[in-house]
Scaffold this active site. Structure first.
Site, PDB file in Angstrom:
ATOM      1  N   GLY A   1      23.677  16.121  16.150  1.00  0.00           N
ATOM      2  CA  GLY A   1      23.003  15.043  16.886  1.00  0.00           C
ATOM      3  C   GLY A   1      22.660  15.515  18.287  1.00  0.00           C
ATOM      4  O   GLY A   1      21.509  15.422  18.731  1.00  0.00           O
ATOM      5  N   HIS A   2      23.674  16.043  18.990  1.00  0.00           N
ATOM      6  CA  HIS A   2      23.432  16.573  20.334  1.00  0.00           C
ATOM      7  C   HIS A   2      22.394  17.701  20.282  1.00  0.00           C
ATOM      8  O   HIS A   2      21.498  17.776  21.124  1.00  0.00           O
ATOM      9  CB  HIS A   2      24.716  17.169  20.912  1.00  0.00           C
ATOM     10  CG  HIS A   2      25.834  16.193  21.109  1.00  0.00           C
ATOM     11  ND1 HIS A   2      27.007  16.263  20.405  1.00  0.00           N
ATOM     12  CD2 HIS A   2      25.966  15.122  21.937  1.00  0.00           C
ATOM     13  CE1 HIS A   2      27.815  15.303  20.791  1.00  0.00           C
ATOM     14  NE2 HIS A   2      27.211  14.582  21.713  1.00  0.00           N
TER      15      HIS A   2
ATOM     16  N   ASP B   1      23.284   5.411  19.877  1.00  0.00           N
ATOM     17  CA  ASP B   1      23.883   4.514  20.870  1.00  0.00           C
ATOM     18  C   ASP B   1      22.752   3.665  21.451  1.00  0.00           C
ATOM     19  O   ASP B   1      22.346   3.852  22.597  1.00  0.00           O
ATOM     20  CB  ASP B   1      24.588   5.347  21.934  1.00  0.00           C
ATOM     21  CG  ASP B   1      25.625   6.266  21.316  1.00  0.00           C
ATOM     22  OD1 ASP B   1      26.711   5.787  20.993  1.00  0.00           O
ATOM     23  OD2 ASP B   1      25.321   7.461  21.088  1.00  0.00           O
TER      24      ASP B   1
ATOM     25  N   GLY C   1      20.181   9.511  22.468  1.00  0.00           N
ATOM     26  CA  GLY C   1      20.114   9.218  21.046  1.00  0.00           C
ATOM     27  C   GLY C   1      20.070   7.737  20.709  1.00  0.00           C
ATOM     28  O   GLY C   1      20.723   6.917  21.362  1.00  0.00           O
ATOM     29  N   GLU C   2      19.316   7.404  19.672  1.00  0.00           N
ATOM     30  CA  GLU C   2      19.249   6.015  19.193  1.00  0.00           C
ATOM     31  C   GLU C   2      20.546   5.556  18.553  1.00  0.00           C
ATOM     32  O   GLU C   2      20.753   4.383  18.329  1.00  0.00           O
ATOM     33  CB  GLU C   2      18.114   5.881  18.173  1.00  0.00           C
ATOM     34  CG  GLU C   2      16.762   5.852  18.807  1.00  0.00           C
ATOM     35  CD  GLU C   2      15.658   5.489  17.829  1.00  0.00           C
ATOM     36  OE1 GLU C   2      15.960   5.087  16.692  1.00  0.00           O
ATOM     37  OE2 GLU C   2      14.494   5.636  18.221  1.00  0.00           O
TER      38      GLU C   2
HETATM   39  P1  AMP Z   1      27.997  11.531  23.533  1.00  0.00           P
HETATM   40  O1  AMP Z   1      28.419  12.954  23.725  1.00  0.00           O
HETATM   41  O2  AMP Z   1      28.592  10.886  22.332  1.00  0.00           O
HETATM   42  O3  AMP Z   1      28.141  10.715  24.794  1.00  0.00           O
HETATM   43  O4  AMP Z   1      26.439  11.583  23.227  1.00  0.00           O
HETATM   44  C1  AMP Z   1      25.526  12.248  24.062  1.00  0.00           C
HETATM   45  C2  AMP Z   1      24.135  11.887  23.618  1.00  0.00           C
HETATM   46  O5  AMP Z   1      23.941  12.303  22.265  1.00  0.00           O
HETATM   47  C3  AMP Z   1      23.858  10.376  23.648  1.00  0.00           C
HETATM   48  O6  AMP Z   1      22.555  10.150  24.131  1.00  0.00           O
HETATM   49  C4  AMP Z   1      23.991   9.978  22.209  1.00  0.00           C
HETATM   50  O7  AMP Z   1      23.242   8.840  21.857  1.00  0.00           O
HETATM   51  C5  AMP Z   1      23.446  11.219  21.501  1.00  0.00           C
HETATM   52  N1  AMP Z   1      23.932  11.268  20.123  1.00  0.00           N
HETATM   53  C6  AMP Z   1      25.214  11.167  19.699  1.00  0.00           C
HETATM   54  N2  AMP Z   1      25.269  11.214  18.345  1.00  0.00           N
HETATM   55  C7  AMP Z   1      23.983  11.331  17.908  1.00  0.00           C
HETATM   56  C8  AMP Z   1      23.365  11.418  16.624  1.00  0.00           C
HETATM   57  N3  AMP Z   1      24.076  11.389  15.499  1.00  0.00           N
HETATM   58  N4  AMP Z   1      22.028  11.536  16.550  1.00  0.00           N
HETATM   59  C9  AMP Z   1      21.287  11.565  17.687  1.00  0.00           C
HETATM   60  N5  AMP Z   1      21.798  11.485  18.931  1.00  0.00           N
HETATM   61  C10 AMP Z   1      23.131  11.366  19.049  1.00  0.00           C
END
Ligand code: AMP
Length: 270
Positions: free
Chosen positions: A32-33, A146, A143-144
């Protein structure tokens, strides 16, 4: 790839640089990241990825403590992607300056995760404000998965800065479970349950299209899934994708849900 640890490093590195894409993360990187990072690499001249587990956005100390950390692996992933800069600030670097006026979200916005995680989005907006001020990116990739975070950050940041928030589609595993750093905390059997629950809700949403008594069906679905998968729902709601208002029009809406499975809180929307 340059590792930047503090404001000095950042100023030195970004001083004469323009066309910056920024991907804020809390680490434990997954596909995702990586999809956000690749988008930034494609669209911008320079890409900055930050890894900072922001204590301010955790409403629960235990949750903060057990949040997964994989810095070595993260750095090797980022190196392979050939990003330009990784920003690894500590708490002091981010929070050295006290904020004059506390960030508040409106009563109208206290829905979904904002209702169940007191202070969470105030913490997210605060850190995004600080990071944006420091990095001055042209584009910020989010990411969508969140969705409510994306919605609130977009409204907040685009009002105050020139930076544009770029929304990126949710990346899922082959069983349709949204990738999340928190998935690393799930034992196999719970991961399997989360996948089954997701598939159940994908079918449920498709079926909802033709139904009139939606509220009742959703209530029943929460009871059914809680029983089968031993999960605790915070919410399962249909809301308009543009303004997040409760809605019955499936076509212009998303199904939003958050639940805990073996004390790990997962969220998703589709
Ligand atoms: P986090 O490290 O969980 O704070 O996420 C960092 C960024 O990655 C945020 O903008 C999230 O929405 C995005 N993100 C997390 N998981 C996914 C995913 N499965 N698909 C797309 N973007 C994601």
């Amino acid at each position: 790839m340059k590792i930047l640890l503090n404001k000095n490093d950042l100023n030195e590195a970004l001083n004469k640089v323009s066309n910056i894409g920024f991907v804020p993360t809390m680490g434990s990187l997954h596909k995702g990241h990586i999809s956000l990072i690749k988008k930034s690499l494609n669209e911008c001249k320079y890409t900055v990825v930050s890894i900072f587990i922001n204590p301010q956005q955790f409403n629960n100390k235990e949750d903060y403590k057990k949040y997964p950390k994989n810095i070595k692996k993260d750095l090797s992933i980022l190196k392979k992607l050939k990003i330009d800069f990784v920003f690894l600030p500590d708490k002091k670097t981010i929070y050295s300056k006290k904020r004059g006026i506390k960030i508040k979200i409106s009563k109208r916005e206290k829905i979904l995760c904002a209702k169940f995680r007191k202070g969470h989005f105030e913490g997210v907006l605060d850190v995004m404000d600080r990071l944006t001020k420091l990095i001055k990116p042209n584009k910020i990739y989010m990411g969508e998965k969140d969705y409510q975070q994306l919605y609130l950050v977009k409204n907040f940041i685009e009002k105050r800065y020139k930076s544009k928030i770029i929304s990126c589609e949710t990346i899922r595993d082959k069983y349709k479970l949204a990738l999340s750093s928190r998935n690393f905390l799930l034992k196999r059997k719970y991961l399997k349950k989360a996948r089954l629950l997701t598939n159940n809700l994908i079918i449920f949403k498709k079926r909802l299209k033709k139904q009139k008594n939606m509220k009742n069906l959703i209530k029943k679905k929460i009871i059914e899934l809680s029983k089968i998968y031993k999960v605790k729902f915070d919410y399962l709601e249909i809301r308009n994708r543009k303004n997040l208002k409760l809605s019955r029009k499936i076509e212009s809406s998303k199904l939003f849900f958050a639940y805990s499975i073996n004390d790990i809180r997962l969220i998703d929307n589709f």
